[in-house]
Design a protein around this motif. Structure first.
Motif, PDB file in Angstrom:
ATOM      1  N   LYS A  54      15.864   3.611  -5.147  1.00  0.00           N
ATOM      2  CA  LYS A  54      13.957   3.863  -4.846  1.00  0.00           C
ATOM      3  C   LYS A  54      13.297   5.026  -4.776  1.00  0.00           C
ATOM      4  O   LYS A  54      14.469   6.242  -4.161  1.00  0.00           O
ATOM      5  CB  LYS A  54      14.152   3.702  -3.574  1.00  0.00           C
ATOM      6  N   GLU A  56      10.309   5.717  -6.203  1.00  0.00           N
ATOM      7  CA  GLU A  56       8.658   6.270  -5.905  1.00  0.00           C
ATOM      8  C   GLU A  56       7.981   4.541  -6.148  1.00  0.00           C
ATOM      9  O   GLU A  56       8.793   3.963  -7.365  1.00  0.00           O
ATOM     10  CB  GLU A  56       7.723   6.782  -6.600  1.00  0.00           C
ATOM     11  N   LEU A 109       3.069   8.903  -2.274  1.00  0.00           N
ATOM     12  CA  LEU A 109       4.032   9.083  -1.968  1.00  0.00           C
ATOM     13  C   LEU A 109       4.828  10.088  -0.988  1.00  0.00           C
ATOM     14  O   LEU A 109       5.952   9.840  -0.727  1.00  0.00           O
ATOM     15  CB  LEU A 109       4.786  10.201  -3.632  1.00  0.00           C
ATOM     16  N   ASP A 110       3.783  11.031  -0.886  1.00  0.00           N
ATOM     17  CA  ASP A 110       3.802  11.857   0.531  1.00  0.00           C
ATOM     18  C   ASP A 110       4.426  10.921   1.851  1.00  0.00           C
ATOM     19  O   ASP A 110       4.392  12.480   2.390  1.00  0.00           O
ATOM     20  CB  ASP A 110       3.709  13.242   0.590  1.00  0.00           C
ATOM     21  N   PHE A 133      12.713  10.558  -9.958  1.00  0.00           N
ATOM     22  CA  PHE A 133      12.929  11.606  -8.916  1.00  0.00           C
ATOM     23  C   PHE A 133      12.718  12.157  -8.846  1.00  0.00           C
ATOM     24  O   PHE A 133      12.317  13.565  -7.939  1.00  0.00           O
ATOM     25  CB  PHE A 133      14.336  11.795  -8.467  1.00  0.00           C
ATOM     26  N   GLU A 134      11.593  12.912 -10.628  1.00  0.00           N
ATOM     27  CA  GLU A 134      11.486  14.395 -10.367  1.00  0.00           C
ATOM     28  C   GLU A 134      10.308  14.475 -10.132  1.00  0.00           C
ATOM     29  O   GLU A 134       9.448  14.193 -10.936  1.00  0.00           O
ATOM     30  CB  GLU A 134      11.942  14.711 -12.535  1.00  0.00           C
ATOM     31  N   ASN A 135       9.200  14.555  -8.839  1.00  0.00           N
ATOM     32  CA  ASN A 135       8.144  14.798  -8.712  1.00  0.00           C
ATOM     33  C   ASN A 135       7.538  15.707  -7.942  1.00  0.00           C
ATOM     34  O   ASN A 135       6.830  15.290  -7.502  1.00  0.00           O
ATOM     35  CB  ASN A 135       7.900  13.519  -7.735  1.00  0.00           C
ATOM     36  N   ALA A 136       8.216  16.467  -7.760  1.00  0.00           N
ATOM     37  CA  ALA A 136       8.024  18.313  -7.186  1.00  0.00           C
ATOM     38  C   ALA A 136       6.809  18.119  -7.823  1.00  0.00           C
ATOM     39  O   ALA A 136       6.080  18.528  -8.852  1.00  0.00           O
ATOM     40  CB  ALA A 136       9.159  19.197  -7.170  1.00  0.00           C
ATOM     41  N   VAL A 137       6.346  18.921  -7.150  1.00  0.00           N
ATOM     42  CA  VAL A 137       4.239  19.681  -7.486  1.00  0.00           C
ATOM     43  C   VAL A 137       4.134  20.664  -6.233  1.00  0.00           C
ATOM     44  O   VAL A 137       5.025  20.712  -5.576  1.00  0.00           O
ATOM     45  CB  VAL A 137       3.365  18.615  -7.646  1.00  0.00           C
ATOM     46  N   TYR A 138       2.840  21.384  -7.299  1.00  0.00           N
ATOM     47  CA  TYR A 138       2.569  22.495  -6.449  1.00  0.00           C
ATOM     48  C   TYR A 138       1.453  21.909  -5.801  1.00  0.00           C
ATOM     49  O   TYR A 138       1.013  23.119  -4.634  1.00  0.00           O
ATOM     50  CB  TYR A 138       1.924  23.670  -7.418  1.00  0.00           C
ATOM     51  N   THR A 139       1.039  20.492  -6.473  1.00  0.00           N
ATOM     52  CA  THR A 139      -0.226  20.383  -5.145  1.00  0.00           C
ATOM     53  C   THR A 139      -0.225  18.873  -4.789  1.00  0.00           C
ATOM     54  O   THR A 139       0.258  18.241  -5.280  1.00  0.00           O
ATOM     55  CB  THR A 139      -1.814  20.042  -6.446  1.00  0.00           C
ATOM     56  N   ARG A 140      -0.368  19.420  -2.789  1.00  0.00           N
ATOM     57  CA  ARG A 140       0.137  18.310  -2.682  1.00  0.00           C
ATOM     58  C   ARG A 140      -1.222  16.756  -2.772  1.00  0.00           C
ATOM     59  O   ARG A 140       0.166  15.533  -3.051  1.00  0.00           O
ATOM     60  CB  ARG A 140      -0.038  18.054  -0.776  1.00  0.00           C
ATOM     61  N   LEU A 142      -1.630  15.336  -5.620  1.00  0.00           N
ATOM     62  CA  LEU A 142      -0.819  14.819  -6.429  1.00  0.00           C
ATOM     63  C   LEU A 142       0.343  13.400  -6.273  1.00  0.00           C
ATOM     64  O   LEU A 142       0.301  12.573  -7.232  1.00  0.00           O
ATOM     65  CB  LEU A 142       0.006  15.876  -7.469  1.00  0.00           C
ATOM     66  N   LEU A 143       0.814  14.271  -4.641  1.00  0.00           N
ATOM     67  CA  LEU A 143       1.344  12.911  -4.423  1.00  0.00           C
ATOM     68  C   LEU A 143       0.913  11.584  -4.394  1.00  0.00           C
ATOM     69  O   LEU A 143       1.437  10.838  -3.768  1.00  0.00           O
ATOM     70  CB  LEU A 143       2.490  13.800  -3.578  1.00  0.00           C
ATOM     71  N   LYS A 145      -0.882   8.612  -5.263  1.00  0.00           N
ATOM     72  CA  LYS A 145      -0.941   7.807  -6.672  1.00  0.00           C
ATOM     73  C   LYS A 145      -1.965   6.696  -6.959  1.00  0.00           C
ATOM     74  O   LYS A 145      -2.291   5.688  -5.563  1.00  0.00           O
ATOM     75  CB  LYS A 145      -0.031   7.941  -6.716  1.00  0.00           C
TER      76      LYS A 145
END
Lengths: 158, 359, 177, 535
Positions: A54, A56, A109-110, A133-140, A142-143, A145
């Protein structure tokens, strides 16, 4: 005398136990085959994540850009912490009847806890978990969706 | 025959003398030694840290740094750059003078011992006639830095760490000293170069029978303890005291502590190599002329570093295998086991020397 | 990995455009490179994600390959604070304090949905809804808990960010926003 | 003694003050007047025939008009259980007599009740808040809790905390050091905070401060449906997430009297044991690290990864599985499951001797763990230290044997017991349990019957009115779930009796006179998971 014997046997036993421990680590040192490291990201192409994993929530679309979500809102209801918001709109279909259709399917997602209640309770199998799982971002922001693609439609029942 | 570095140094000396007055020559030479020493210091430190990270990785079934440069070789450059540019925090309430001085004391103590090590024939900063004695004196200076640093930081963890370290180093100094004496008695000289030369026909470890072996083991344990290395790293016991005596240090100051720990480990191993494994002396076996000649082809400096790094590896092996000792276990080990054993061993060695039982 | 394999490249572009000094760029790049590749973490692990950090440090997804295995439990020596797990009201001052105790340059990764938004507990009376209210966050890694590879991905994202940010004058971190 | 005989006996003791509770209950229950409570409790504890020496659970509850406290008592000798319920007359200044003089473990539980409901326990030795800070407004688990508590970011001064002030004032000697371990410390396994007074290296007093990860799960559960609650329990004791899930589901199933398909029971049991193995492996890891043997970490994490793979393949998550749902499990097993589990057992059997060679036999390790932090059998029961830590003190407290659930009654296994009660015994007991668990899995893995993996449940579960108590054995001990339902789709009150909380209460008692390093070893050997304590 007994004291001395005890002292010496204690010393001997102690050294022996230490050497035993060193033999374990030593074995691993000289057997590079024991190394279990999987080199992410170098192995990205071959890395397999289990299909049930699981990562996203996603809404699968077919090649005609159609999804199965009927905007019934059950997923939103069963979600324990308000991760999902289903925004619907009413549309006139060909028969002239007004019908509720999906406008935007918002997924945060967050916040998601991956309890899978939404997927399990969805009556039309419209949503599913993807093993990404590659979901890391700099701007919250964007989480948060939108899962349904622009201009997508409800899939007709076949 | 083995190359003598004193030829190089004396020719350099002659060259300088021909252009400068003697005082200036001394000054220039001292400066050169300092620069060479510092460079070697820094490079060695980086090699050691890299080695530790790689070696422990292999003990632990993983790969260790391998993404920065080939096999992670540039990892330490990155770490150095980072540490150099990191902010130096001076917490409120510290004793500013002592707080700032402590890292320098530690690094200086390591540097001073470093100067007396014979890396190859004729390659050392100073060849004292009391070299062993000097090493003993200098290597116990580091604890001052630890105590000062721990005390000045105004933090309870650091004080506990410093006190632990004080008790530890003072105790283990005894065993270290006794093993030194054992070997000095055997060699008949305190001069390090003399000790190495005396091992030309066989290393002391083999020549000295049982007592040399015992002294070797005791020395390895005690020098590891003196360097505050695992399993004797009580002073910075991470799971108990956060980072022990250097908890409050950041940036370059912390780097000094970090570097000194590794260099002390190296120095301990280097002394062990010098005293027991013949220092830079190639492996010679009695009358096997051909074998000895072959061994001589390998340059002494390789021998020296080979032996030292082997011993460093062994101490790493300890560290990554054993759990940490508790403070009372640590002192028990010293006072109930190592020290009596060392005393007994010294006696044994004297008897052996008097009876001429050694090779 | 190619830059296109990463998400959120727009934020990096913005960062790159904001102020560069031509003369010192090379030095700055070098220092940034050093900083990016030497992230010594302080694990602010409060709950489940902490276990996944442990898993990430373990042999399978050995994160020492990135040179970040030097766990520093003292904030003074750490560069990167990985906030993993729920932060509650009682813990928030501690988090803030530890962040203040870290030496510049310092970076924060919010690992897991609890740290980002309060996650499963966001409706609770005692839970902080996202640590960005308390300290600035550089990278958000969603997941509950975050799997080790995702943490590595997040760390790579952070490295990219550090590499493009301007690291001079020394010892100062660029102000966020 | 039968339940009826027990009730008769108690009724005879305090006539007029005690009444049998006519309510749907899993255990015989009595309603006691608040002023008769302490005497009755003493009678129940000290009488030979009743001998209630184990206080399973102590919970507060808000009944609306007044506040109640409920005691679940158990006799380790006779095995019978009794529920005592008492109520405060009013809710402005509620007080009840403490029972912490009878059961030491009650001290922490009563503090929790005070913290959450504001019930003051008279004669309690240390009546202050336990989870929330001293300044917190209101009592969160009361139904009318409305107080708004803004986020404070200033750290409190050193002696502002009432508990620390107490510690400091108790000591006149100058040599005493008051030192803080945590809340952010490498070896407190999360965010436990221990305030300790030191004399040199020796630990004098230890004062645990909890609440640094108190997330208010019990309050949140009051607004969630039973299916939704399951995912919160994952995050309590995340190392035995699966078993926590089960606790709630079993309780709901018991209340609804649902028959869980046999296949689901087998799956749950195997998963249980896998979870236990994973948790004990993690214990080995962290215990080794606490003692400074870092390499242990990598070896046992390597094996643990195999289990996590098995989990992920079937459940889709590595740590917090959310695999159980009321009535069964969420989805069927993955086809690879059996093969992988067998592979894992083979691998694990090969590795276990290595573990013992590396750590268990090591002379340093033995010196650091033998005769350290001895917990006597009597104290273990009185504090309610269950699970491996309790069994290491010789207490037969395995719920899998006492109240078998799922298919445990059909499995042949021995309850691991050691009697020394020191750190080494606690450590070795977990290693023994690893083997027990492997044996259990081996017995079951080929026997999984075909059939449904879940019983048909209504989409909205309404639990019939009543009070239900369910115990399961997590990797840390006896997890109890006390569910009060008023027939709604949400529970009225859901209390988790977490094993870690009771164990934590024993920590100060164990550490006195030992060294700092021993404190770490002791707390490591008790194997805390802090979110399990704080909830």
């Amino acid at each position: 005398m007994r004291g001395l014997k005890k002292y010496l046997s204690g010393l001997f036993q102690g050294v022996r136990s230490l050497l035993q421990g060193m033999s374990v680590t030593g074995y691993h040192f000289f057997h590079p085959r024991e190394i279990v490291t999987q080199q992410y990201p170098e192995n990205r192409a071959t890395l397999e994540i289990f299909e049930r994993s699981k990562g996203e929530l996603t809404m699968p679309h077919n090649e005609l850009n159609e999804h199965k979500c009927t905007a019934c809102g059950i997923c939103q209801m069963v979600c324990p912490n308000g991760t999902i918001t289903v925004l619907s709109k009413t549309e006139q279909n060909e028969d002239g009847k007004s019908k509720k259709v999906l406008d935007r399917y918002i997924y945060r997602l967050d916040q998601c806890t991956f309890c899978a209640l939404c997927v399990k309770n969805c009556p039309s199998d419209a949503i599913t978990f993807a093993p990404t799982f590659e979901n890391a971002v700099y701007t919250r922001a964007l989480l948060t969706k939108q899962l349904n693609k622009e201009g997508s439609k409800l899939q007709k029942k076949s | 025959m083995i190359y003598d570095f004193s030829k190089l140094t004396s020719s350099l000396d002659q060259l300088l003398l021909s252009v400068l007055p003697p005082f200036w020559v001394l000054l220039v030479e001292a400066l050169l030694v300092l620069i060479a020493g510092l460079a070697a210091f820094a490079v060695l430190g980086m090699i050691l840290v890299y080695m530790e990270r790689k070696v422990c990785a292999f003990f632990q079934v993983r790969l260790g740094p391998n993404r920065v440069g080939k096999w992670g070789t540039l990892q330490l450059i990155a770490d150095m750059l980072k540490l150099l540019t990191k902010e130096l925090v001076t917490p409120r309430g510290v004793d500013v003078l002592l707080y700032n001085v402590a890292p320098f004391i530690i690094i200086m103590a390591a540097f001073l011992s470093f100067g007396a090590l014979p890396f190859a024939r004729g390659l050392h900063a100073i060849d004292f006639n009391i070299g062993v004695f000097y090493l003993m004196a200098v290597s116990s200076l580091a604890v001052l830095g630890i105590l000062l640093g721990g005390w000045a930081s105004n933090n309870k963890y650091t004080v506990i760490g410093a006190m632990r370290s004080g008790a530890q180093v003072v105790s283990y100094e005894l065993s270290v000293g006794l093993t030194y004496i054992t070997m000095v008695a055997f060699a008949g000289t305190m001069q390090l170069s003399g000790i190495v030369e005396a091992q030309a026909d066989g290393w002391f470890l083999f020549k000295g029978h049982l007592p040399a072996l015992i002294a070797f083991v005791v020395f390895l344990i005690a020098s590891t303890a003196e360097a505050n290395r695992g399993p004797f790293d009580l002073a910075e016991a991470e799971s108990e005291l956060i980072a022990g005596y250097h908890t409050e240090y950041s940036g370059l100051r912390f780097a000094f502590f970090y570097l000194a720990e590794y260099l002390n480990m190296f120095i301990g191993a280097a002394i062990a190599a010098t005293l027991f494994l013949g220092g830079w002396m190639p492996l010679h076996i009695g009358s096997w002329e051909a074998f000895n000649a072959v061994m001589d082809f390998i340059p002494p400096i390789v021998w020296f570093f080979g032996k030292t790094f082997l011993l460093v590896w062994v101490t790493m092996w300890f560290k990554w295998t054993f759990p940490r000792l508790r403070i009372d276990q640590l002192l028990t080990l010293e006072w109930k086991y190592l020290m009596p054993v060392s005393f007994f061993n010294l006696l044994l060695m004297t008897v052996i020397i008097l009876l001429g039982w050694h090779f | 990995m190619m830059p296109t394999d990463f998400k959120d490249n727009e934020a990096l572009e913005q960062l790159r455009e904001s102020g560069t000094n031509v003369v010192l760029t090379t030095v700055s790049d070098l220092v940034s490179w050093g900083r990016a590749n030497s992230l010594w973490p302080l694990m602010f692990a409060t709950s489940c994600c902490g276990i996944e950090i442990m898993a990430a440090g373990a042999a399978r997804t050995d994160f020492s390959r990135f040179g970040i295995e030097v766990y520093r439990s003292s904030p003074r020596q750490a560069d990167l604070m990985v906030v993993a797990g729920t932060i509650v009201h009682k813990m928030a001052p501690v988090l803030k304090r530890l962040y203040d105790q870290m030496a510049d340059p310092k970076y924060v990764v919010a690992m897991g949905n609890c740290a980002i938004s309060g996650g499963p507990f966001r409706d609770s009376y005692h839970v902080v809804n996202g640590i960005e209210d308390i300290i600035p966050v550089d990278v958000y890694i969603p997941g509950c808990p975050v799997r080790p590879e995702a943490l590595l991905y997040g760390i790579m994202q952070l490295q990219r960010k550090i590499k493009v940010s301007y690291s001079l004058p020394l010892g100062k971190k660029e102000e966020d926003k | 003694m039968t339940d009826q005989a027990l009730l008769d006996k108690v009724l005879a003791f305090a006539p007029g003050k005690v009444a049998v509770e006519e309510y749907v209950n899993t255990y015989p229950a009595l309603r006691v007047e608040a002023d008769a409570l302490h005497d009755l409790a003493r009678f129940l504890k000290e009488n030979e025939e009743t001998d209630f020496d184990y206080l399973m659970c102590l919970s507060g509850v808000d009944w609306g008009a007044n506040l109640g406290v409920v005691y679940h008592l158990r006799s380790t000798r006779h095995g019978h259980v009794l529920v005592l319920k008492t109520q405060t007359p009013e809710r402005i200044t509620p007080t009840i007599d403490t029972i912490s003089d009878l059961w030491v473990g009650a001290e922490f539980h009563e503090r929790e009740v005070y913290d959450m409901f504001g019930i003051r326990f008279t004669n309690h030795p240390d009546m202050r808040r336990i989870f929330m800070s001293d300044k917190w407004m209101g009592f969160p688990l009361r139904k009318d809790y409305q107080a708004s508590n803004p986020l404070h970011l200033e750290t409190e001064g050193a002696y502002e905390d009432e508990g620390i002030r107490k510690l400091a004032s108790g000591k006149g000697k100058d040599e005493t050091f008051i030192i803080n371990f945590g809340p952010q410390h490498p070896s407190t396994h999360g965010v436990l905070r221990l305030v300790i007074t030191l004399e040199g290296e020796n630990v004098d007093q230890v004062q645990p401060h909890c609440g640094y990860i108190h997330r208010g799960i019990e309050k949140m559960c009051e607004h969630l449906t039973y299916q939704q609650i399951v995912h919160l329990t994952d995050r309590m004791d995340y190392l035995s997430a699966h078993i926590n899930n089960e606790a709630v589901c079993l309780c709901v199933e018991k209340a609804l009297q649902v028959e869980v398909p046999l296949r689901a029971q087998y799956i749950r049991t195997i998963m249980d044991e896998l979870t236990r193995v994973a948790s004990h492996l993690l214990f080995w890891t962290s215990f080794g690290m606490d003692l400074g043997a870092t390499t242990c970490f990598f070896y046992s994490m390597r094996e643990r990864d195999h289990i996590l793979d098995i989990f992920e393949e079937t459940c889709g998550a590595r740590l917090v599985l959310s695999y159980v749902c009321p009535g069964g499990v969420m989805y069927d097993l993955h086809p690879n499951f059996q093969r992988r589990v067998k592979d894992f057992i083979r691998e694990m059997r090969r590795r276990l001797p290595e573990y013992h060679r590396l750590l268990s036999g090591n002379v340093i390790f033995q010196g650091r763990s033998r005769n350290i932090g001895v917990l006597s059998h009597e104290n273990a029961v009185s504090f309610g230290v269950t699970g491996p830590s309790g069994r290491a003190s010789g207490w037969h407290c395995d719920v899998r044997k006492q109240d078998p659930y799922h298919v445990y009654s059909q499995v042949d296994f021995q309850e691991a017991i050691r009697t020394e009660g020191d750190v080494f015994a606690r450590y070795m007991l977990r290693m023994d349990e690893l083997e027990t668990s492997l044996n259990i899995i081996e017995q079951l893995i080929d026997q999984i019957p075909s059939g449904d993996y879940a019983a048909k449940m209504k989409p909205v579960i309404r639990v019939p009115e009543g009070e239900y108590y369910q115990r399961v054995e997590t990797a840390r001990g006896d997890l109890g779930v006390w569910l009060v339902s008023q027939g709604d789709k949400f529970p009225y009150r859901l209390k988790f009796r977490s094993p870690g909380f009771s164990t934590l209460a024993a920590l100060p008692h164990l550490c006195h006179g030992f060294k700092i390093a021993d404190l770490i070893a002791i707390s490591g050997s008790l194997d805390f998971v802090i979110p399990d304590i704080d909830r």
